[in-house]
Design an enzyme around this catalytic site. Structure first.
Site, PDB file in Angstrom:
ATOM      1  N   ILE A  94      92.727 -51.036 -61.857  1.00  0.00           N
ATOM      2  CA  ILE A  94      92.544 -49.608 -62.077  1.00  0.00           C
ATOM      3  C   ILE A  94      92.557 -49.297 -63.567  1.00  0.00           C
ATOM      4  CG2 ILE A  94      95.007 -49.053 -61.867  1.00  0.00           C
ATOM      5  CD1 ILE A  94      91.972 -46.927 -60.697  1.00  0.00           C
ATOM      6  N   ALA A  95      93.314 -50.056 -64.357  1.00  0.00           N
ATOM      7  CA  ALA A  95      93.312 -49.855 -65.808  1.00  0.00           C
ATOM      8  C   ALA A  95      91.925 -50.145 -66.374  1.00  0.00           C
ATOM      9  CB  ALA A  95      94.352 -50.757 -66.462  1.00  0.00           C
ATOM     10  N   ARG A  96      91.290 -51.197 -65.875  1.00  0.00           N
ATOM     11  CA  ARG A  96      89.935 -51.522 -66.331  1.00  0.00           C
ATOM     12  C   ARG A  96      88.939 -50.448 -65.910  1.00  0.00           C
ATOM     13  NH1 ARG A  96      91.965 -56.603 -66.821  1.00  0.00           N
ATOM     14  NH2 ARG A  96      90.833 -57.907 -68.339  1.00  0.00           N
ATOM     15  N   SER A 149     100.850 -53.941 -72.573  1.00  0.00           N
ATOM     16  CA  SER A 149     101.238 -54.729 -71.398  1.00  0.00           C
ATOM     17  C   SER A 149     102.493 -55.505 -71.748  1.00  0.00           C
ATOM     18  CB  SER A 149     100.109 -55.683 -71.005  1.00  0.00           C
ATOM     19  OG  SER A 149     100.533 -56.604 -70.011  1.00  0.00           O
ATOM     20  N   ARG A 150     103.225 -55.934 -70.741  1.00  0.00           N
ATOM     21  CA  ARG A 150     104.348 -56.826 -70.998  1.00  0.00           C
ATOM     22  C   ARG A 150     103.859 -58.223 -71.387  1.00  0.00           C
ATOM     23  NH1 ARG A 150     107.846 -55.776 -65.643  1.00  0.00           N
ATOM     24  NH2 ARG A 150     105.765 -56.164 -64.786  1.00  0.00           N
ATOM     25  N   TYR A 181     105.238 -51.524 -73.584  1.00  0.00           N
ATOM     26  CA  TYR A 181     104.775 -50.162 -73.362  1.00  0.00           C
ATOM     27  C   TYR A 181     105.356 -49.212 -74.411  1.00  0.00           C
ATOM     28  CZ  TYR A 181     103.429 -52.160 -68.889  1.00  0.00           C
ATOM     29  OH  TYR A 181     102.863 -52.946 -67.914  1.00  0.00           O
ATOM     30  N   HIS A 224     106.314 -46.464 -63.285  1.00  0.00           N
ATOM     31  CA  HIS A 224     105.738 -45.226 -63.822  1.00  0.00           C
ATOM     32  C   HIS A 224     106.737 -44.446 -64.672  1.00  0.00           C
ATOM     33  CE1 HIS A 224     102.188 -44.770 -60.744  1.00  0.00           C
ATOM     34  NE2 HIS A 224     102.138 -45.870 -61.452  1.00  0.00           N
ATOM     35  N   LYS A 268      98.401 -42.212 -59.443  1.00  0.00           N
ATOM     36  CA  LYS A 268      99.080 -41.756 -58.225  1.00  0.00           C
ATOM     37  C   LYS A 268      99.728 -42.945 -57.513  1.00  0.00           C
ATOM     38  CE  LYS A 268      96.063 -43.726 -55.512  1.00  0.00           C
ATOM     39  NZ  LYS A 268      96.478 -44.863 -54.670  1.00  0.00           N
ATOM     40  N   ASP A 306     100.106 -45.704 -51.333  1.00  0.00           N
ATOM     41  CA  ASP A 306      98.858 -46.112 -51.962  1.00  0.00           C
ATOM     42  C   ASP A 306      97.627 -45.556 -51.273  1.00  0.00           C
ATOM     43  OD1 ASP A 306      97.604 -48.275 -53.958  1.00  0.00           O
ATOM     44  OD2 ASP A 306      99.781 -48.464 -53.975  1.00  0.00           O
TER      45      ASP A 306
END
Length: 320
Positions: free
Chosen positions: A17-19, A38-39, A60, A81, A99, A177
Protein backbone atom coordinates in the site's frame (compact mmCIF):
# COMPACT_ATOMS: atom_id res chain seq x y z
CA UNK A 1 7.41 33.11 -13.09
CA UNK A 2 8.02 31.86 -9.56
CA UNK A 3 7.04 28.20 -9.24
CA UNK A 4 4.86 27.25 -6.26
CA UNK A 5 6.63 24.75 -4.02
CA UNK A 6 5.41 21.16 -4.21
CA UNK A 7 3.47 19.68 -1.31
CA UNK A 8 5.84 17.06 0.07
CA UNK A 9 5.17 13.68 1.64
CA UNK A 10 7.02 11.30 3.88
CA UNK A 11 5.96 7.66 3.60
CA UNK A 12 6.19 5.49 6.70
CA UNK A 13 6.67 1.82 5.68
CA UNK A 14 7.50 0.11 2.42
CA UNK A 15 4.78 -2.50 1.81
CA UNK A 16 2.36 -2.79 -1.07
CA UNK A 17 0.00 0.00 0.00
CA UNK A 18 2.96 2.34 0.59
CA UNK A 19 4.07 1.73 -2.99
CA UNK A 20 0.56 2.22 -4.36
CA UNK A 21 -0.07 5.49 -2.55
CA UNK A 22 3.49 6.62 -3.23
CA UNK A 23 2.86 6.17 -6.95
CA UNK A 24 -0.37 8.16 -6.61
CA UNK A 25 1.57 11.00 -4.94
CA UNK A 26 4.14 11.03 -7.74
CA UNK A 27 1.35 11.13 -10.35
CA UNK A 28 -0.43 14.06 -8.67
CA UNK A 29 0.57 17.50 -9.99
CA UNK A 30 2.16 19.67 -7.34
CA UNK A 31 3.08 16.79 -5.04
CA UNK A 32 6.15 14.67 -4.51
CA UNK A 33 7.57 12.12 -2.10
CA UNK A 34 10.44 13.73 -0.20
CA UNK A 35 11.35 10.85 2.11
CA UNK A 36 10.66 7.23 2.99
CA UNK A 37 11.08 5.71 6.42
CA UNK A 38 11.25 2.10 7.59
CA UNK A 39 12.75 0.09 10.41
CA UNK A 40 14.84 -1.44 7.60
CA UNK A 41 16.98 1.30 6.01
CA UNK A 42 17.69 -0.81 2.95
CA UNK A 43 14.01 -1.20 2.16
CA UNK A 44 13.48 2.52 2.68
CA UNK A 45 16.29 3.30 0.26
CA UNK A 46 14.83 1.01 -2.40
CA UNK A 47 11.38 2.59 -2.24
CA UNK A 48 12.84 6.11 -2.06
CA UNK A 49 14.74 5.42 -5.29
CA UNK A 50 11.58 4.08 -6.95
CA UNK A 51 9.59 7.18 -6.03
CA UNK A 52 12.30 9.75 -6.63
CA UNK A 53 12.57 10.73 -2.97
CA UNK A 54 15.81 12.36 -1.91
CA UNK A 55 15.89 10.94 1.62
CA UNK A 56 15.54 7.52 3.24
CA UNK A 57 15.56 6.78 6.96
CA UNK A 58 15.95 3.71 9.12
CA UNK A 59 13.42 4.91 11.70
CA UNK A 60 9.99 6.50 11.63
CA UNK A 61 11.09 9.17 14.11
CA UNK A 62 13.80 10.37 11.70
CA UNK A 63 11.28 10.47 8.87
CA UNK A 64 8.86 12.58 10.89
CA UNK A 65 11.64 15.00 11.91
CA UNK A 66 12.64 15.72 8.29
CA UNK A 67 12.06 19.48 7.75
CA UNK A 68 11.39 18.88 4.05
CA UNK A 69 8.27 16.78 4.78
CA UNK A 70 4.88 18.51 4.93
CA UNK A 71 2.73 15.44 5.60
CA UNK A 72 3.31 11.85 6.69
CA UNK A 73 1.43 8.93 5.17
CA UNK A 74 1.31 6.09 7.72
CA UNK A 75 1.28 2.73 5.92
CA UNK A 76 2.57 0.48 8.70
CA UNK A 77 0.60 -2.47 10.13
CA UNK A 78 -2.32 -1.28 12.28
CA UNK A 79 -0.58 -1.94 15.58
CA UNK A 80 2.14 0.60 14.70
CA UNK A 81 -0.16 3.42 13.59
CA UNK A 82 -0.19 5.17 16.95
CA UNK A 83 3.61 5.12 17.30
CA UNK A 84 4.20 6.72 13.91
CA UNK A 85 1.30 9.16 14.11
CA UNK A 86 2.42 10.29 17.56
CA UNK A 87 5.89 11.10 16.21
CA UNK A 88 4.46 12.93 13.20
CA UNK A 89 2.03 14.95 15.32
CA UNK A 90 4.83 15.89 17.73
CA UNK A 91 6.80 17.16 14.72
CA UNK A 92 3.84 19.21 13.52
CA UNK A 93 3.30 17.19 10.35
CA UNK A 94 -0.11 16.60 8.81
CA UNK A 95 -0.99 12.89 9.08
CA UNK A 96 -2.81 10.65 6.63
CA UNK A 97 -3.13 7.31 8.43
CA UNK A 98 -4.09 4.15 6.60
CA UNK A 99 -7.35 2.55 7.66
CA UNK A 100 -8.30 1.58 10.27
CA UNK A 101 -7.08 4.62 12.16
CA UNK A 102 -5.54 2.34 14.79
CA UNK A 103 -5.54 -1.27 15.92
CA UNK A 104 -8.10 -0.53 18.64
CA UNK A 105 -10.30 2.25 19.92
CA UNK A 106 -7.99 3.19 22.81
CA UNK A 107 -5.07 3.85 20.45
CA UNK A 108 -7.31 5.79 18.05
CA UNK A 109 -8.72 7.96 20.82
CA UNK A 110 -5.20 8.81 21.99
CA UNK A 111 -4.16 9.64 18.44
CA UNK A 112 -7.14 11.95 17.94
CA UNK A 113 -6.59 13.62 21.31
CA UNK A 114 -2.93 14.31 20.52
CA UNK A 115 -3.77 15.76 17.11
CA UNK A 116 -6.52 17.99 18.46
CA UNK A 117 -4.38 19.24 21.34
CA UNK A 118 -1.52 20.04 18.95
CA UNK A 119 -3.78 21.55 16.29
CA UNK A 120 -2.34 19.15 13.69
CA UNK A 121 -4.30 17.69 10.78
CA UNK A 122 -5.14 13.98 11.09
CA UNK A 123 -7.30 11.86 8.80
CA UNK A 124 -7.99 8.18 8.25
CA UNK A 125 -7.12 7.11 4.71
CA UNK A 126 -10.53 5.65 3.88
CA UNK A 127 -10.15 5.95 0.12
CA UNK A 128 -13.67 4.65 -0.54
CA UNK A 129 -15.07 7.97 0.71
CA UNK A 130 -12.97 9.86 -1.81
CA UNK A 131 -14.02 7.82 -4.84
CA UNK A 132 -16.08 10.21 -7.03
CA UNK A 133 -18.73 7.56 -7.70
CA UNK A 134 -19.20 6.86 -4.00
CA UNK A 135 -19.37 10.59 -3.36
CA UNK A 136 -22.06 10.83 -6.07
CA UNK A 137 -24.13 8.20 -4.27
CA UNK A 138 -23.78 9.90 -0.89
CA UNK A 139 -24.95 13.23 -2.32
CA UNK A 140 -27.79 11.98 -4.55
CA UNK A 141 -31.21 12.99 -3.12
CA UNK A 142 -33.12 10.72 -5.52
CA UNK A 143 -32.88 7.66 -3.27
CA UNK A 144 -35.62 9.04 -1.08
CA UNK A 145 -35.40 7.20 2.23
CA UNK A 146 -32.56 4.68 2.10
CA UNK A 147 -34.02 1.46 3.49
CA UNK A 148 -31.20 -1.03 2.97
CA UNK A 149 -27.49 -1.30 2.23
CA UNK A 150 -26.04 -4.69 1.33
CA UNK A 151 -22.30 -5.17 0.89
CA UNK A 152 -19.65 -7.88 1.20
CA UNK A 153 -15.87 -8.09 1.06
CA UNK A 154 -14.20 -11.46 1.38
CA UNK A 155 -11.52 -13.63 -0.17
CA UNK A 156 -9.89 -16.94 0.61
CA UNK A 157 -6.53 -16.53 2.32
CA UNK A 158 -4.60 -19.69 3.32
CA UNK A 159 -4.07 -19.76 7.06
CA UNK A 160 -0.57 -18.68 8.12
CA UNK A 161 -0.22 -17.39 11.69
CA UNK A 162 2.77 -15.28 10.60
CA UNK A 163 0.74 -13.39 7.97
CA UNK A 164 -0.39 -9.97 9.21
CA UNK A 165 -4.07 -10.73 8.52
CA UNK A 166 -3.93 -13.82 10.74
CA UNK A 167 -1.68 -12.34 13.46
CA UNK A 168 -3.40 -10.68 16.45
CA UNK A 169 -0.26 -8.73 17.39
CA UNK A 170 -0.39 -7.02 13.98
CA UNK A 171 -4.08 -6.16 14.22
CA UNK A 172 -5.16 -9.04 12.01
CA UNK A 173 -8.64 -10.30 11.25
CA UNK A 174 -11.23 -9.79 8.55
CA UNK A 175 -13.14 -7.01 10.28
CA UNK A 176 -10.40 -4.38 10.56
CA UNK A 177 -8.96 -4.89 7.09
CA UNK A 178 -11.93 -5.93 4.95
CA UNK A 179 -15.06 -5.51 7.02
CA UNK A 180 -14.39 -1.83 7.54
CA UNK A 181 -15.54 -1.29 3.94
CA UNK A 182 -19.04 -2.82 4.05
CA UNK A 183 -19.56 -1.46 7.56
CA UNK A 184 -18.16 1.85 6.36
CA UNK A 185 -20.50 2.07 3.37
CA UNK A 186 -23.47 1.61 5.71
CA UNK A 187 -22.05 4.28 8.04
CA UNK A 188 -21.58 6.73 5.17
CA UNK A 189 -25.08 6.31 3.73
CA UNK A 190 -27.16 5.54 6.83
CA UNK A 191 -25.16 6.73 9.83
CA UNK A 192 -24.44 4.71 12.95
CA UNK A 193 -26.85 1.85 13.76
CA UNK A 194 -28.92 1.57 16.90
CA UNK A 195 -28.34 -2.18 17.07
CA UNK A 196 -25.97 -4.84 15.75
CA UNK A 197 -26.23 -8.62 15.46
CA UNK A 198 -23.17 -10.53 14.19
CA UNK A 199 -22.24 -14.15 13.61
CA UNK A 200 -19.02 -15.66 12.33
CA UNK A 201 -15.95 -17.61 13.40
CA UNK A 202 -12.45 -17.15 14.81
CA UNK A 203 -9.14 -18.39 13.43
CA UNK A 204 -6.83 -20.63 15.52
CA UNK A 205 -4.75 -17.50 16.25
CA UNK A 206 -7.82 -15.86 17.77
CA UNK A 207 -8.47 -13.22 15.10
CA UNK A 208 -11.86 -13.02 13.40
CA UNK A 209 -11.84 -15.18 10.28
CA UNK A 210 -15.32 -14.20 9.06
CA UNK A 211 -18.28 -12.14 10.18
CA UNK A 212 -21.75 -11.46 8.87
CA UNK A 213 -24.09 -9.02 10.48
CA UNK A 214 -27.21 -6.95 10.35
CA UNK A 215 -27.01 -3.31 11.36
CA UNK A 216 -30.32 -2.05 12.72
CA UNK A 217 -31.70 1.45 12.19
CA UNK A 218 -34.94 3.12 13.30
CA UNK A 219 -38.09 2.25 11.41
CA UNK A 220 -36.91 -1.14 10.17
CA UNK A 221 -34.10 0.20 8.00
CA UNK A 222 -31.07 -2.08 7.96
CA UNK A 223 -27.71 -2.97 6.47
CA UNK A 224 -26.56 -6.51 5.67
CA UNK A 225 -22.78 -6.79 5.73
CA UNK A 226 -20.34 -9.67 5.42
CA UNK A 227 -16.59 -10.12 5.44
CA UNK A 228 -14.32 -13.16 5.31
CA UNK A 229 -10.80 -14.49 4.97
CA UNK A 230 -12.21 -17.96 4.29
CA UNK A 231 -14.21 -17.55 1.08
CA UNK A 232 -14.50 -15.54 -2.11
CA UNK A 233 -17.46 -13.19 -1.72
CA UNK A 234 -19.21 -11.22 -4.48
CA UNK A 235 -17.58 -8.01 -3.18
CA UNK A 236 -20.51 -6.02 -4.57
CA UNK A 237 -22.94 -3.63 -2.94
CA UNK A 238 -26.55 -2.59 -3.39
CA UNK A 239 -28.23 0.50 -1.97
CA UNK A 240 -32.04 0.49 -1.91
CA UNK A 241 -34.08 3.60 -1.34
CA UNK A 242 -37.81 4.26 -1.59
CA UNK A 243 -37.33 5.94 -4.97
CA UNK A 244 -34.04 4.69 -6.40
CA UNK A 245 -31.60 1.81 -6.23
CA UNK A 246 -27.84 1.69 -6.83
CA UNK A 247 -25.94 -1.41 -7.89
CA UNK A 248 -22.20 -1.21 -7.30
CA UNK A 249 -20.16 -3.96 -9.00
CA UNK A 250 -16.98 -5.36 -7.46
CA UNK A 251 -14.92 -3.92 -6.01
CA UNK A 252 -17.62 -1.78 -4.44
CA UNK A 253 -15.11 0.06 -2.20
CA UNK A 254 -13.26 1.30 -5.32
CA UNK A 255 -15.96 1.19 -8.00
CA UNK A 256 -15.23 1.77 -11.65
CA UNK A 257 -18.91 2.14 -12.43
CA UNK A 258 -22.32 2.28 -10.75
CA UNK A 259 -25.83 1.72 -12.08
CA UNK A 260 -28.79 3.72 -10.81
CA UNK A 261 -32.35 2.59 -11.47
CA UNK A 262 -35.89 3.22 -10.29
CA UNK A 263 -39.54 2.88 -11.28
CA UNK A 264 -39.72 6.44 -12.61
CA UNK A 265 -36.34 6.74 -14.29
CA UNK A 266 -34.30 5.27 -17.10
CA UNK A 267 -31.30 3.28 -15.80
CA UNK A 268 -28.17 5.41 -15.50
CA UNK A 269 -24.62 4.12 -15.70
CA UNK A 270 -21.87 6.32 -14.31
CA UNK A 271 -18.23 5.46 -15.04
CA UNK A 272 -15.15 6.57 -13.12
CA UNK A 273 -12.71 8.87 -14.86
CA UNK A 274 -9.52 6.76 -15.16
CA UNK A 275 -7.48 9.79 -14.13
CA UNK A 276 -9.30 10.00 -10.80
CA UNK A 277 -9.64 7.64 -7.84
CA UNK A 278 -9.93 7.59 -4.09
CA UNK A 279 -6.19 7.83 -3.53
CA UNK A 280 -5.94 11.09 -5.44
CA UNK A 281 -8.94 12.47 -3.58
CA UNK A 282 -7.57 11.82 -0.12
CA UNK A 283 -4.16 13.24 -1.04
CA UNK A 284 -5.81 16.42 -2.34
CA UNK A 285 -7.86 16.70 0.84
CA UNK A 286 -4.70 16.69 2.98
CA UNK A 287 -3.07 19.35 0.82
CA UNK A 288 -6.22 21.50 0.83
CA UNK A 289 -6.53 21.21 4.61
CA UNK A 290 -2.92 22.28 5.05
CA UNK A 291 -3.44 25.29 2.79
CA UNK A 292 -6.66 26.29 4.59
CA UNK A 293 -5.40 25.65 8.12
CA UNK A 294 -7.96 22.92 8.80
CA UNK A 295 -7.09 20.20 11.31
CA UNK A 296 -9.87 17.74 10.38
CA UNK A 297 -11.68 16.60 7.24
CA UNK A 298 -15.40 16.99 6.72
CA UNK A 299 -15.27 14.10 4.22
CA UNK A 300 -13.70 11.66 6.71
CA UNK A 301 -14.31 13.18 10.18
CA UNK A 302 -12.28 11.86 13.08
CA UNK A 303 -15.40 11.25 15.17
CA UNK A 304 -16.69 8.92 12.44
CA UNK A 305 -13.36 7.06 12.38
CA UNK A 306 -13.65 6.55 16.14
CA UNK A 307 -17.29 5.46 15.86
CA UNK A 308 -16.35 2.86 13.24
CA UNK A 309 -13.63 1.35 15.44
CA UNK A 310 -16.16 1.11 18.26
CA UNK A 311 -18.65 -0.60 15.97
CA UNK A 312 -16.07 -3.10 14.70
CA UNK A 313 -15.03 -3.83 18.29
CA UNK A 314 -18.66 -4.55 19.16
CA UNK A 315 -18.88 -6.91 16.17
CA UNK A 316 -15.68 -8.70 17.22
CA UNK A 317 -16.96 -9.18 20.79
CA UNK A 318 -20.03 -10.96 19.47
CA UNK A 319 -17.73 -13.58 17.88
CA UNK A 320 -15.86 -14.38 21.09
Amino acid sequence: MCRVRDFTWGIAATGGIARTVGAAIVAEPGMRVAAVGSRDLGRAQVLAAELGAESAYGSYEQLCADPNVDAVYVATPHAQHLQVAEAAIAAGKAVLCEKPLAADLDDAEKMVRLAREAGVFLMEAMWMRFNPLVQRLAADPRFGDIRSVQASFGFSLPYDPAHRLWAPELGGGALLDLGIYPFGLAQLLMGMPTGLHVTGSLAPSGVDAEAAGVLLYPGGRHALVATSLLGNYPNQACVVGTQMRADIPAPFWAPQRIVLSGPDMEPEEHVLDPADNGYAGELREVRAAAAEGRTESSIMPLDESLAMLGLLADARRQLA
